[in-house]
Design a protein around this motif. Structure first.
Motif, mmCIF file in Angstrom:
data_model
loop_
_atom_site.group_PDB
_atom_site.id
_atom_site.type_symbol
_atom_site.label_atom_id
_atom_site.label_comp_id
_atom_site.label_asym_id
_atom_site.label_seq_id
_atom_site.Cartn_x
_atom_site.Cartn_y
_atom_site.Cartn_z
ATOM 1 N N GLY A 143 35.023 17.380 16.111
ATOM 2 C CA GLY A 143 34.533 16.958 17.414
ATOM 3 C C GLY A 143 34.419 15.464 17.567
ATOM 4 O O GLY A 143 35.296 14.713 17.130
ATOM 5 N N VAL A 144 33.320 15.016 18.183
ATOM 6 C CA VAL A 144 33.103 13.592 18.428
ATOM 7 C C VAL A 144 31.739 13.189 17.892
ATOM 8 O O VAL A 144 30.807 13.994 17.820
ATOM 9 C CB VAL A 144 33.190 13.243 19.937
ATOM 10 N N GLN A 145 31.646 11.928 17.517
ATOM 11 C CA GLN A 145 30.397 11.374 17.011
ATOM 12 C C GLN A 145 29.933 10.265 17.947
ATOM 13 O O GLN A 145 30.712 9.384 18.307
ATOM 14 C CB GLN A 145 30.589 10.829 15.600
ATOM 15 N N ILE A 146 28.669 10.318 18.331
ATOM 16 C CA ILE A 146 28.094 9.355 19.275
ATOM 17 C C ILE A 146 26.946 8.620 18.594
ATOM 18 O O ILE A 146 26.064 9.240 17.995
ATOM 19 C CB ILE A 146 27.597 10.066 20.546
ATOM 20 N N SER A 147 26.966 7.292 18.677
ATOM 21 C CA SER A 147 25.874 6.469 18.155
ATOM 22 C C SER A 147 25.257 5.684 19.311
ATOM 23 O O SER A 147 25.950 5.309 20.259
ATOM 24 C CB SER A 147 26.386 5.500 17.081
#
Length: 393
Positions: A143-147
Motif C-alpha cells: 500500500g502507501v505510507q503517510i508521514s
C-alpha cells in the motif's frame, strides 16, 4: 418538659417558614431595561487558527455576557461567549490566514444586545494547513505510507483517497484520526499495479486542506504463515515466563491470549523465534494486550528486531544483524493512562504496524529485543506478533 416541647415546635415552624420564603424568591429581570453599552479598548492577539480578544467591560448591572459572531468559512458563522466575570474571549476554528470580520456584542440579562463593535482578525496558519504541508506519501509493501508532523497537537483527520476508476473517481479508503505531534502510518491491502492516491487533512470544524495526489505502485507482500514457527531458547535469552503465558501464544492467531514474562525479568530482554523457513520481511505487527497493559504497564514501548541464519549456540549476538529499531505510537497523542477507541483499534485489534525502512536479506531466525516498556518494571506483555513480507522458495 412542656417548655422543651414548645421550643421544638417553634424551631420547626421557623425553618419551614424560612424554606418557603427561600423557594418563592424570584430573580427579577427588567425586560424594559436598555441594552448594555458596548465593550471598549478591544485588543486582539492572534495564534494558529485562533485569536484571543481582551476588552473593558461596561459598568452596567444588567450585563450578562459578551458575544462574538464571526465567519469561519464563507457562509459558516460561529458564536463565542464569555460571562461578565472575565474580560477575555477566545475565537477558534479558523481554517485559513485570511482576514475575518468579527462583531462583538454586550448582552444584557434580558438578552438585549448592544451595538456591535466591529474588528478584523487575521489568524496565523492553522494546524490543518501546517500539518498538510508536512505530509509525505510513498509506496510501501501492500500500500502507501503517510508521514506527518502536527506541532500544535491538534485533533485532526488525515483522509486517504483512491482513484478507483482511473478517471478521477475518488473514494475515501481510510481516515486516520490523531492528535499526536508526529507519526507515520500505512494503509495496505492493495495489489501491485500503479494507482492514483490522494491525501488531505480535515479538522474538527470541517476545515480542509488542499489535496496531495500521487501515482504509486505498492510493493508485493503477504502474511507469513505461522505454522512453521517455534520457540528457540538460547542461553542468553533473559526473559522468565510468567506461569500460563507461554511464548508460543505470540503466534497462536488469537489477540485475546498473551505472552508475559515475570516481574523478575530484566530489561532489556529478548526472545528468539525460529520461523522454520527463510523470509524477506517487510514489516512487523505487534498487538498490545487489550486491557491492563494497553499503552501502559508492561506494554512494549521501544524495541529492536534482529535477524540471523546461523545463530550462535551460546546465545551471543555474533551472526545477528539489526533489522530495525522502533517506538510505540499512540494515534491520539494522549498522555499515559488516557486512550481512545482509535488507539484501541490501532494497537490491539489491527496491531501496531512497524515497517522496515530498507530491503532486508532473507532470514530464518528473529530476535525481538525489548528495550523499554511503559512502566519499565522488567515484565513484558504482548498479545500477538504478525510478520509480513515474502517467503523464499
Amino acid at each position: 418538659m412542656k417548655q422543651l416541647h414548645y421550643m421544638i415546635i417553634f424551631l420547626f415552624l421557623f425553618v419551614a417558614g424560612w424554606s418557603c420564603k427561600k423557594e418563592s424568591r424570584i430573580n427579577y429581570t427588567d425586560g424594559n431595561a436598555p441594552a448594555p453599552a458596548p465593550v471598549t479598548n478591544v485588543k486582539v492577539t492572534v495564534s494558529p487558527g485562533a485569536a484571543i480578544l481582551t476588552y473593558k467591560l461596561p459598568s452596567d448591572p444588567q450585563l450578562s455576557y459578551v458575544k462574538a459572531v464571526y465567519e469561519m468559512q464563507p457562509g459558516v458563522f460561529r458564536e463565542a461567549k464569555a460571562s461578565y466575570y472575565t474580560d477575555t474571549l477566545h475565537l477558534i476554528g479558523f481554517g485559513d490566514t485570511l482576514v475575518h470580520r468579527v462583531q462583538l456584542f454586550s448582552v444584557g440579562k434580558n438578552e438585549k444586545a448592544s451595538a456591535p463593535v466591529e474588528l478584523l482578525v487575521k489568524p496565523l496558519r492553522p494546524p490543518v494547513l501546517s500539518t498538510f504541508s508536512s505530509i509525505t506519501m510513498n509506496a510501501t509493501f501492500g500500500g502507501v505510507q503517510i508521514s506527518f508532523q502536527n506541532d500544535a497537537k491538534d485533533n485532526l483527520a488525515i483522509a486517504l483517497m483512491l482513484d478507483s476508476t482511473g478517471q478521477n473517481t475518488w473514494t475515501t479508503v481510510n481516515t486516520f484520526y490523531t492528535g499526536a505531534p508526529l507519526g507515520t502510518y500505512s494503509v495496505r491491502g492493495f495489489d501491485t499495479t500503479v494507482k492514483k492516491f490522494a491525501v488531505f487533512v480535515r479538522d474538527r470544524w470541517s476545515n480542509r486542506s488542499d489535496t496531495l495526489i500521487k501515482s504509486l505502485k505498492p510493493v508485493y507482500e503477504e502474511l507469513i504463515p505461522k505454522t512453521t514457527w517455534s520457540a528457540l531458547r538460547l542461553p542468553t535469552d533473559s526473559w522468565l515466563q510468567a506461569e500460563g503465558y507461554r511464548l508460543e501464544q505470540l503466534w497462536d492467531n488469537n489477540i485475546r491470549s498473551i505472552f508475559a514474562s515475570t516481574n523478575q525479568s530484566v530489561l532489556p530482554q529478548w526472545v528468539t523465534i525460529d520461523l522454520g523457513k527463510k523470509v524477506v520481511l517487510s514489516r512487523l505487527v505487534e498487538h498490545q494486550q487489550e486491557a491492563d497493559h494497553f499503552y501502559a504497564g508492561s506494554a512494549v514501548k521501544k524495541f529492536e528486531v534482529w535477524g540471523s541464519n546461523d545463530p550462535s549456540p551460546d546465545g551471543s549476538w555474533e551472526h545477528w544483524e539489526l533489522l530495525g529499531s522502533f517506538s510505540s505510537f499512540k494515534p491520539s497523542g494522549l498522555p499515559l493512562g488516557q486512550t481512545t477507541e482509535e488507539d484501541k483499534n490501532y494497537a490491539w485489534f489491527k496491531g501496531e504496524d512497524f515497517s522496515f525502512n530498507r530491503l532486508l536479506p532473507a532470514i530464518r531466525y528473529i530476535r525481538f529485543k525489548t528495550l523499554e516498556t511503559y512502566s519499565m518494571s522488567g515484565q513484558v506483555v504482548m498479545a500477538e506478533v504478525d510478520l509480513w513480507g515474502q517467503q523464499v522458495p
